[in-house]
Enzyme design. Structure first.
Site, PDB file in Angstrom:
ATOM      1  N   PHE A  36       0.861  -1.184   0.000  1.00  0.00           N
ATOM      2  CA  PHE A  36       0.000   0.000   0.000  1.00  0.00           C
ATOM      3  C   PHE A  36       0.894   1.230   0.000  1.00  0.00           C
ATOM      4  CE2 PHE A  36      -2.552   3.458   1.653  1.00  0.00           C
ATOM      5  CZ  PHE A  36      -3.702   3.321   0.890  1.00  0.00           C
ATOM      6  N   ASP A  86       9.397   2.614   1.545  1.00  0.00           N
ATOM      7  CA  ASP A  86       8.226   3.358   1.989  1.00  0.00           C
ATOM      8  C   ASP A  86       8.090   3.130   3.494  1.00  0.00           C
ATOM      9  OD1 ASP A  86       5.722   4.182   2.791  1.00  0.00           O
ATOM     10  OD2 ASP A  86       4.686   3.476   0.997  1.00  0.00           O
ATOM     11  N   LYS A 123       2.737  10.048   8.305  1.00  0.00           N
ATOM     12  CA  LYS A 123       2.060   9.565   9.513  1.00  0.00           C
ATOM     13  C   LYS A 123       2.612  10.157  10.821  1.00  0.00           C
ATOM     14  CE  LYS A 123      -0.037   5.353   7.683  1.00  0.00           C
ATOM     15  NZ  LYS A 123      -1.473   5.528   7.890  1.00  0.00           N
TER      16      LYS A 123
HETATM   17  C1  LIG Z   1       3.100   2.254   3.785  1.00  0.00           C
HETATM   18  C2  LIG Z   1       2.178   3.375   3.451  1.00  0.00           C
HETATM   19  N1  LIG Z   1       2.476   4.207   2.438  1.00  0.00           N
HETATM   20  C3  LIG Z   1       1.682   5.236   2.111  1.00  0.00           C
HETATM   21  C4  LIG Z   1       0.501   5.472   2.770  1.00  0.00           C
HETATM   22  C5  LIG Z   1      -0.379   6.614   2.369  1.00  0.00           C
HETATM   23  O1  LIG Z   1      -0.298   7.650   3.290  1.00  0.00           O
HETATM   24  P1  LIG Z   1      -1.374   8.826   3.305  1.00  0.00           P
HETATM   25  O2  LIG Z   1      -2.667   8.240   3.698  1.00  0.00           O
HETATM   26  O3  LIG Z   1      -0.828   9.805   4.294  1.00  0.00           O
HETATM   27  O4  LIG Z   1      -1.406   9.397   1.926  1.00  0.00           O
HETATM   28  C6  LIG Z   1       0.138   4.632   3.832  1.00  0.00           C
HETATM   29  C7  LIG Z   1      -1.130   4.838   4.553  1.00  0.00           C
HETATM   30  O5  LIG Z   1      -1.670   3.977   5.203  1.00  0.00           O
HETATM   31  C8  LIG Z   1       0.997   3.567   4.177  1.00  0.00           C
HETATM   32  O6  LIG Z   1       0.701   2.712   5.175  1.00  0.00           O
END
Ligand SMILES: Cc1ncc(COP(=O)(O)O)c(C=O)c1O
Length: 391
Positions: free
Chosen positions: A128, A215, A244
């Site tokens: 994700f 990520d 986050k």
């Molecule tokens: C690993 C990872 N990358 C990216 C995101 C996306 O972040 P945002 O919701 O702040 O756009 C998330 C959100 O859950 C995530 O867990």
């Protein structure tokens, strides 16, 4: 209930009015133990005095100027993040998806600069990365992509935790310029790859001249027991993304580059009006300073182990609990059947949790969690999961 909010979320029937530490209070005054932290965001707990003070001071001094000018807090924060991660420089955004957009653009430009006409990025099944068109195209979940027409091309997908699959695509596709990978898959169900996975990905990247991009939107900021998830593996990535917990609730994202690629994104290639403004970077600076002073990574590691061990004991005799996976304070209790309804049952019992991948109870409690609070989570979950599985 119909209101004027777009229905992108199926919301639980509760409105919180106030938070303090690990607890939230709803409009009726009912108290909840927050074992989810707004999905890994409020890692220092709610209304942390140091963060609140920083925001409040900054709000009455200077909130926004744009990136047309230097921003003191942004420079300080970038220096700290680079010191902690071994990276070289930072682009600030406002969310995880935006941080990943920056990473994707960086990788594509890196490829273009090398003469690759159609740069591809290796991404993982079950991953994700966000909900913008580029990041949902990178995401390995059909449900996130369905209905949105043509996805962004340029992603080559392989199974997570499968090094041979990466080696195979390397031989077949000369257009690959990077790998984008989560050190632990969060939304995918708290999936922890085998030891050595990132290290071997690093070697593959070095062999082929690819960028290793991690990520760390969910795993970063002490969540897994290190400042950043990659630090368990003794490697350095070329690109890392954060969001986050970086602002403990104030929106901020970051894309960090290693020295070898710190000049790929040049003036005019990328930008953000709000990214890294004085307010969000003041919050993030307070977060970094507080986490360093409190040694949050050690608490994440110790409380994570405690929760894992005690949950395993509490649930040992319960039929239908498959296993528990954890890395620091990122925990997944895997059940034999789908268990979405546990979220509402836990809410009723005064506990905030999440269910992901259908059958995984996910816990992302604050890094400030005490043993007493951990015991409260365990007790409530034992009762709920036992009753649920006996149904
Ligand atoms: C690993 C990872 N990358 C990216 C995101 C996306 O972040 P945002 O919701 O702040 O756009 C998330 C959100 O859950 C995530 O867990």
């Amino acid at each position: 209930m119909m209101d004027s909010i777009m229905t992108t979320y199926g919301r639980l029937p509760v409105t919180f009015r106030r938070g303090e530490g690990s607890y939230l209070y709803d409009t009726e005054g009912k108290k909840y133990l927050d074992a989810l932290c707004g999905i890994a965001v409020t890692s220092l707990g709610h209304a942390h005095p140091k963060v609140a003070e920083a925001i409040s001071k900054q709000a009455s001094t200077l909130v926004h100027t744009s990136n047309l000018y230097h921003i003191e807090n942004q420079t300080k924060l970038a220096d700290k993040l680079c010191q902690l991660s071994g990276m070289s420089n930072v682009f600030f955004a406002n969310s995880g998806a935006e941080a990943n957009e920056a990473a994707i653009k960086l990788a594509r430009l890196y490829g273009t600069n090398k003469g690759v006409e159609n740069p591809h990025i290796v991404v993982m099944k079950g991953s994700f990365h966000g909900r913008t068109m580029a990041t949902l195209s990178a995401t390995g979940n059909k449900k996130v992509q369905e209905g949105f027409g043509a996805l962004l091309p340029g992603f080559t997908r392989v199974p997570y935790n499968d090094l041979d699959a990466v080696r195979r695509v390397a031989k077949k596709n000369e257009d690959i310029v990077a790998i984008l990978v989560e050190p632990v898959q969060g939304e995918g169900g708290v999936i922890i790859p085998e030891d050595g996975y990132l290290k071997t990905l690093r070697e593959i990247c070095d062999k082929w001249g690819w960028l290793l991009m991690v990520d760390e939107v969910q795993t970063g900021m002490c969540r897994t027991g290190e400042w950043f998830g990659f630090q368990h593996s003794g490697i350095q990535p070329d690109v890392m993304t954060l969001a986050k917990a970086l602002g403990n609730g104030v929106p901020i994202g970051a894309c960090l580059a290693a020295e070898s690629v710190n000049d790929v994104l040049r003036p005019g290639t990328h930008g953000s009006t709000f990214g890294g403004n004085p307010l969000s970077t003041s919050a993030a600076l307070a977060v970094v300073e507080t986490m360093a002073a409190a040694d949050s990574k050690t608490n994440a590691s110790e409380m994570g182990e405690y929760l894992h061990t005690e949950l395993a004991t509490a649930l040992a005799e319960v039929d239908g609990v498959k296993l528990i996976r954890s890395k620091g304070l990122m925990l997944g209790i895997v059940l034999e059947k789908d268990c979405g309804e546990l979220v509402a049952q836990a809410l009723e019992a005064g506990l905030l949790i999440n269910v992901t991948a259908g059958n995984v109870v996910r816990l992302l409690p604050p890094l400030t969690l005490s043993q007493q609070e951990a015991d409260e989570i365990i007790l409530t979950l034992k009762t709920l999961i036992t009753a649920f599985l006996q149904q």
